[in-house]
Scaffold this active site. Structure first.
Site, PDB file in Angstrom:
ATOM      1  N   TYR A  92       0.999  -1.470  -0.084  1.00 53.71           N
ATOM      2  CA  TYR A  92       0.017  -0.315  -0.077  1.00 53.71           C
ATOM      3  C   TYR A  92       1.114   1.450   0.328  1.00 53.71           C
ATOM      4  O   TYR A  92       1.770   1.020   1.113  1.00 53.71           O
ATOM      5  CB  TYR A  92      -1.041   0.107   1.495  1.00 53.71           C
ATOM      6  CG  TYR A  92      -1.588   1.453   0.628  1.00 53.71           C
ATOM      7  CD1 TYR A  92      -3.470   0.822   0.606  1.00 53.71           C
ATOM      8  CD2 TYR A  92      -1.973   1.864   1.827  1.00 53.71           C
ATOM      9  CE1 TYR A  92      -4.281   1.251   0.661  1.00 53.71           C
ATOM     10  CE2 TYR A  92      -3.161   3.205   1.918  1.00 53.71           C
ATOM     11  CZ  TYR A  92      -4.147   2.707   1.392  1.00 53.71           C
ATOM     12  OH  TYR A  92      -5.353   3.563   1.806  1.00 53.71           O
ATOM     13  N   SER A 186       1.405  -7.480   2.084  1.00 50.58           N
ATOM     14  CA  SER A 186      -0.168  -6.780   2.312  1.00 50.58           C
ATOM     15  C   SER A 186      -1.427  -6.154   1.467  1.00 50.58           C
ATOM     16  O   SER A 186      -1.782  -7.062   0.820  1.00 50.58           O
ATOM     17  CB  SER A 186       0.791  -5.178   2.893  1.00 50.58           C
ATOM     18  OG  SER A 186      -0.244  -4.718   3.942  1.00 50.58           O
ATOM     19  N   GLN A 187      -1.078  -5.238   0.977  1.00 51.81           N
ATOM     20  CA  GLN A 187      -1.945  -4.766  -0.418  1.00 51.81           C
ATOM     21  C   GLN A 187      -1.589  -5.619  -1.383  1.00 51.81           C
ATOM     22  O   GLN A 187      -2.651  -6.256  -2.300  1.00 51.81           O
ATOM     23  CB  GLN A 187      -1.549  -3.733  -1.049  1.00 51.81           C
ATOM     24  CG  GLN A 187      -2.242  -3.124  -2.344  1.00 51.81           C
ATOM     25  CD  GLN A 187      -2.107  -1.482  -2.800  1.00 51.81           C
ATOM     26  OE1 GLN A 187      -2.963  -0.947  -2.452  1.00 51.81           O
ATOM     27  NE2 GLN A 187      -0.778  -1.223  -3.209  1.00 51.81           N
ATOM     28  N   ASP A 272       0.384  -8.845  14.045  1.00 52.89           N
ATOM     29  CA  ASP A 272      -0.355  -7.355  13.446  1.00 52.89           C
ATOM     30  C   ASP A 272      -1.906  -7.440  13.001  1.00 52.89           C
ATOM     31  O   ASP A 272      -2.714  -7.680  12.863  1.00 52.89           O
ATOM     32  CB  ASP A 272      -0.148  -8.683  11.516  1.00 52.89           C
ATOM     33  CG  ASP A 272      -0.519  -7.743  11.077  1.00 52.89           C
ATOM     34  OD1 ASP A 272      -0.601  -6.318  10.493  1.00 52.89           O
ATOM     35  OD2 ASP A 272       0.284  -8.376   9.534  1.00 52.89           O
ATOM     36  N   HIS A 302       3.295  -6.163  11.508  1.00 53.00           N
ATOM     37  CA  HIS A 302       2.738  -6.798  10.169  1.00 53.00           C
ATOM     38  C   HIS A 302       4.053  -6.898   9.265  1.00 53.00           C
ATOM     39  O   HIS A 302       4.009  -7.500   7.894  1.00 53.00           O
ATOM     40  CB  HIS A 302       1.947  -5.193   9.784  1.00 53.00           C
ATOM     41  CG  HIS A 302       1.731  -5.418   7.987  1.00 53.00           C
ATOM     42  ND1 HIS A 302       0.790  -6.013   7.988  1.00 53.00           N
ATOM     43  CD2 HIS A 302       1.561  -4.014   7.241  1.00 53.00           C
ATOM     44  CE1 HIS A 302       0.498  -5.970   6.693  1.00 53.00           C
ATOM     45  NE2 HIS A 302       0.614  -4.878   6.185  1.00 53.00           N
TER      46      HIS A 302
END
Length: 324
Positions: A92, A186-187, A272, A302
């Site tokens: 992201y 993540s993204q 996370d 994360h």
């Protein structure tokens, strides 16, 4: 941050009932058909860099709406035969960055395609792809852009770009289409899951600490960004909760996971707060493929497994992509 979500034993059994739209498959069939009605317009342009062991190509292809999307295609210098292909999606806020930051996969003998994410690329790595589509009022960030209607939603464009990225990368003569894997964190993990559900012939997928999974739970469980963007939007747009979560259901990784069958390697960190572990396990436990594994990092946030997980992923993908 200590562990805050369900205990690990409960996470392994956490399989919430999916609340997917009845027209989920039709929505994506129409979206991809509309995009594929336009020429892919793929261009690979050789780039001179100081690198001596890796060759780099600047790539442009037509994504959602025919909009030009950028990427990097890298491969070991001197390669002459098709190589297993790893297509990577970015976290992201970031863009494709600079070529020398993507040496891991080509150094291990893979062809490597890095997709730029439209409209992003000013948070932590530079990007080169604009998003020419406007939208209604949104909370700062990307997560609520167009969230009033799934057809206008930002991630409809991004996920479609990602499918086209796989198709574009596979056209390079040094890419072995039959040995294609997708990965991201993540993204990038969310995009990986979406592509896994939309491209049926992948050899493997590897979503790390994936975002956009069991979104409604995530928004009520964590107050960390980017999920906090949704809460911030609903704090102002009172009375739109049902509409917003209906839109987000078309983009939830749990629903894509239920349609994916390629071998899969997930990861999660039990501390996370950005992508809570129960949301990752929700996608993993619904994953339709039989060859699946989730690597759990009990004391990580994360960042997940970081370089340790990269080494594991290198070995795992090498095995999956050479077996075919």
């Amino acid at each position: 941050m200590a562990q805050f979500d369900l205990p690990l034993d409960a996470l392994r059994d956490f399989r919430p009932e999916p609340d997917e739209p009845e027209d989920f498959d039709l929505f994506w069939e129409k979206t991809l058909a509309e995009t594929r009605s336009r020429a892919p317009a793929v261009r690979f342009e050789s780039v001179r860099t100081p690198l001596t062991t890796v060759e780099v190509h600047d790539v442009t292809f037509a994504g959602f709406g025919g909009h030009p999307v950028k990427g990097w295609f890298l491969h070991p210098a001197g390669a002459r035969r098709p190589l297993p292909l790893v297509v990577e999606f970015v976290s992201y806020g970031g863009g494709r960055g600079l070529p020398h930051t993507h040496l891991l996969w080509p150094s291990a003998g893979f062809a490597h395609f890095v997709m730029d994410t439209r409209g992003q690329g000013s948070g932590w790595s530079p990007g080169d792809t604009p998003d020419p589509v406007g939208g209604g009022p949104a909370f700062p960030g990307f997560l609520t852009r167009g969230v009033g209607d799934p057809h206008d939603y930002y991630y409809r464009r991004v996920f479609t770009d990602a499918v086209r990225a796989v198709e574009a990368a596979r056209t390079h003569p040094l890419a072995d289409a039959a040995r294609t894997a997708v990965r991201g964190s993540s993204q990038g993990g969310a995009i990986t899951l979406a592509v896994g559900g939309l491209v049926p012939d992948l050899a493997a997928i590897a979503p790390d600490v994936p975002f956009l999974c069991h979104v409604e739970r995530a928004v009520t469980l964590t107050d960390s960004f980017p999920y906090k963007e949704i809460a911030g939007y609903l704090k102002t747009h009172r009375g739109r909760v049902a509409d917003v979560f209906r839109t987000l259901a078309y983009f939830d990784g749990v629903h894509f996971a239920a349609r994916s069958r390629a071998p899969a390697l997930f990861s999660t960190g039990l501390e996370d707060q950005t992508c809570p572990p129960s949301t990752v396990f929700a996608a993993f436990n619904h994953y339709a493929g039989e060859d699946k594994h989730i690597e759990v990092y009990p004391f990580n946030e994360h960042e997940g497994g970081g370089p340790h997980h990269e080494e594991l992923q290198l070995r795992w993908l090498a095995q999956r992509l050479t077996e075919r």
